[in-house]
Design an enzyme around this catalytic site. Structure first.
Site, PDB file in Angstrom:
ATOM      1  N   ASP A 145      -4.633  -5.149 -13.724  1.00 11.63           N
ATOM      2  CA  ASP A 145      -3.993  -4.518 -12.577  1.00 11.63           C
ATOM      3  C   ASP A 145      -2.484  -4.620 -12.819  1.00 11.63           C
ATOM      4  OD1 ASP A 145      -2.861  -3.774 -10.188  1.00 11.63           O
ATOM      5  OD2 ASP A 145      -4.016  -5.160  -8.930  1.00 11.63           O
ATOM      6  N   TRP A 169      -3.463 -10.762  -4.976  1.00 12.31           N
ATOM      7  CA  TRP A 169      -4.087  -9.530  -5.482  1.00 12.31           C
ATOM      8  C   TRP A 169      -5.293  -9.846  -6.330  1.00 12.31           C
ATOM      9  CZ3 TRP A 169      -3.463  -5.667  -2.600  1.00 12.31           C
ATOM     10  CH2 TRP A 169      -2.255  -5.441  -1.952  1.00 12.31           C
ATOM     11  N   LYS A 219       4.685   1.381  -6.504  1.00  8.03           N
ATOM     12  CA  LYS A 219       5.590   0.263  -6.763  1.00  8.03           C
ATOM     13  C   LYS A 219       6.651   0.696  -7.784  1.00  8.03           C
ATOM     14  CE  LYS A 219       2.644  -2.018  -4.237  1.00  8.03           C
ATOM     15  NZ  LYS A 219       1.509  -2.781  -4.672  1.00  8.03           N
TER      16      LYS A 219
HETATM   17  C1  LIG Z   1       0.185  -3.001  -4.098  1.00  6.42           C
HETATM   18  C2  LIG Z   1      -0.819  -3.621  -5.005  1.00  6.42           C
HETATM   19  C3  LIG Z   1      -2.185  -3.340  -4.884  1.00  6.42           C
HETATM   20  C4  LIG Z   1      -2.728  -2.443  -3.810  1.00  6.42           C
HETATM   21  O1  LIG Z   1      -2.522  -1.125  -4.130  1.00  6.42           O
HETATM   22  P1  LIG Z   1      -3.052   0.052  -3.181  1.00  6.42           P
HETATM   23  O2  LIG Z   1      -2.477   1.250  -3.859  1.00  6.42           O
HETATM   24  O3  LIG Z   1      -2.504  -0.188  -1.811  1.00  6.42           O
HETATM   25  O4  LIG Z   1      -4.534   0.036  -3.203  1.00  6.42           O
HETATM   26  C5  LIG Z   1      -3.050  -3.947  -5.763  1.00  6.42           C
HETATM   27  N1  LIG Z   1      -2.618  -4.765  -6.737  1.00  6.42           N
HETATM   28  C6  LIG Z   1      -1.312  -5.055  -6.884  1.00  6.42           C
HETATM   29  C7  LIG Z   1      -0.876  -5.960  -7.974  1.00  6.42           C
HETATM   30  C8  LIG Z   1      -0.377  -4.489  -6.022  1.00  6.42           C
HETATM   31  O5  LIG Z   1       0.928  -4.765  -6.160  1.00  6.42           O
END
Ligand SMILES: *Cc1c(COP(=O)(O)O)cnc(C)c1O
Length: 360
Positions: free
Chosen positions: A172, A102, A196
């Site tokens: 993030d 990521w 998530k």
């Molecule tokens: C799932 C995830 C993403 C991507 O998220 P989207 O909503 O599909 O854009 C980005 N960063 C992390 C850490 C993730 O777990």
């Protein structure tokens, strides 16, 4: 009705109580005679739902008043572009810490908008640890420092908060937001896709310090200009109304469980069940440095990968799904977010022991 134990990394399992409440309220929300999905986003019913979700999130995370809470779309991947667009503030470069898949995506996207200084990378150890802050080669002129607080694919998590001084820290937190208490004031901005640890896909949460917004690059799309969205209560356009409603129910559920302190206790107990077992056997293994292991996403390998398929098939037959690891890592991955009950993790470990007995 039988519900499975769903170990998916995302979209992921939700609290059953939330799904039941949403089902009860599906056709007629609180006597309004309509479903939340059918409401005007500017009507009094939805305005109340939206305000309640924001106020619960502020309460759960103890968000200071000089931070805006935005409910946007475009996912965390969208934010990878909107962060440099919004936060460069006349500067030309940003620091990124590379802890895995990521982080790599964030870095790649940011390079379209600014020069990226990868201040530290765990690539040399195959992303099995978080680089200690003493090793970071930070640029004091960076617009911000970006981290991924939990690498959903690789399974490494920061169990400490970097100190970036006057340079804003951007995180993030897609896969570990609300899993434990944090001090929001240490961050310039926090963002997370909801699917998530919060709710349905389609909602992106942004928590941003007020003084950092208002200097977006002229090319920034209006709906992703954090200042314009903040000035319009995240309603510059139609927000993802149903996803916001479900997120609000999840926030309520977390509060009823005892808030983020209780979530942390629960998450530590669950992760311990799995990691303790992984550490007690050579039939399975965890590749991640102990102090950096994620409490949310637990990748593990079978000693003999020829048994992977049989393992997954047996798990499926016992009502445990989505255990296959990400294709870039292989092996298995159990995602055990807030909504995964400890019974699910116990059932998984019981099955792992049984499988080991039969194939070890
Ligand atoms: C799932 C995830 C993403 C991507 O998220 P989207 O909503 O599909 O854009 C980005 N960063 C992390 C850490 C993730 O777990």
């Amino acid at each position: 009705m039988t519900r499975v134990f769903n170990f998916s990394a995302g979209p992921a399992t939700l609290p059953e109580a939330v799904l039941r409440q949403a089902a009860d309220e599906m056709l007629d929300w609180h006597g309004s005679g309509m479903s939340v999905m059918e409401m005007s986003h500017r009507g009094k019913e939805f305005i109340a739902i939206h305000a309640q979700a924001e106020s619960l999130l502020r309460e759960l995370m103890n968000i200071p008043t000089n931070y805006k809470v935005l409910f946007l779309q475009g996912g965390a991947i969208g934010q990878n572009a909107f962060i440099p667009m919004n936060l460069l503030r006349g500067k030309t470069s940003a620091d990124y810490i590379n802890t895995g898949e990521w982080s790599k995506k964030s870095i790649k996207e940011a390079k379209k908008y600014c020069s990226v200084n990868v201040a530290a990378s765990a690539e040399a150890d195959n992303f099995t640890s978080v680089p200690k802050q003493e090793t970071w080669k930070a640029d004091p002129n960076a617009a911000y420092v970006h981290i991924c607080s939990n690498e959903t694919i690789g399974g490494v998590e920061y169990h400490w908060t970097p100190d970036t001084g006057a340079v804003p820290l951007v995180a993030d937190m897609s896969s570990n937001i609300l899993s434990h208490p944090i001090d929001v004031s240490h961050y310039g901005m926090i963002y997370a896709g909801a699917q998530k640890n919060i709710g349905p896909a389609g909602l992106t949460i942004v928590i941003v310090r007020e003084d950092l917004i208002g200097n977006a690059l002229p090319i920034t799309p209006s709906v992703f200009d954090l200042k314009q969205q903040a000035d319009n209560d995240s309603m510059l356009n139609t927000p993802p109304t149903y996803a916001i409603y479900i997120a609000g129910l999840v926030f309520q559920w977390i509060k009823a469980q005892g808030g983020l302190t209780a979530m942390e206790t629960h998450n530590r107990a669950k992760a311990a069940v799995l990691y303790d077992y992984l550490d007690s056997t050579s039939f399975y293994s965890s590749p991640i440095a102990r102090e950096d292991r994620s409490l949310m996403n637990v990748p593990f390998k079978l000693r003999d990968e020829a048994l992977d398929e049989a393992f997954l098939k047996g798990a499926q037959a016992r009502g445990m799904i989505q255990l296959k690891g990400h294709r870039s890592v292989g092996g298995m991955r159990a995602s055990i977010y807030n909504a995964m009950p400890i019974e699910g993790v116990q059932a998984l470990v019981d099955y792992m022991k049984e499988f080991e007995k039969n194939h070890g």
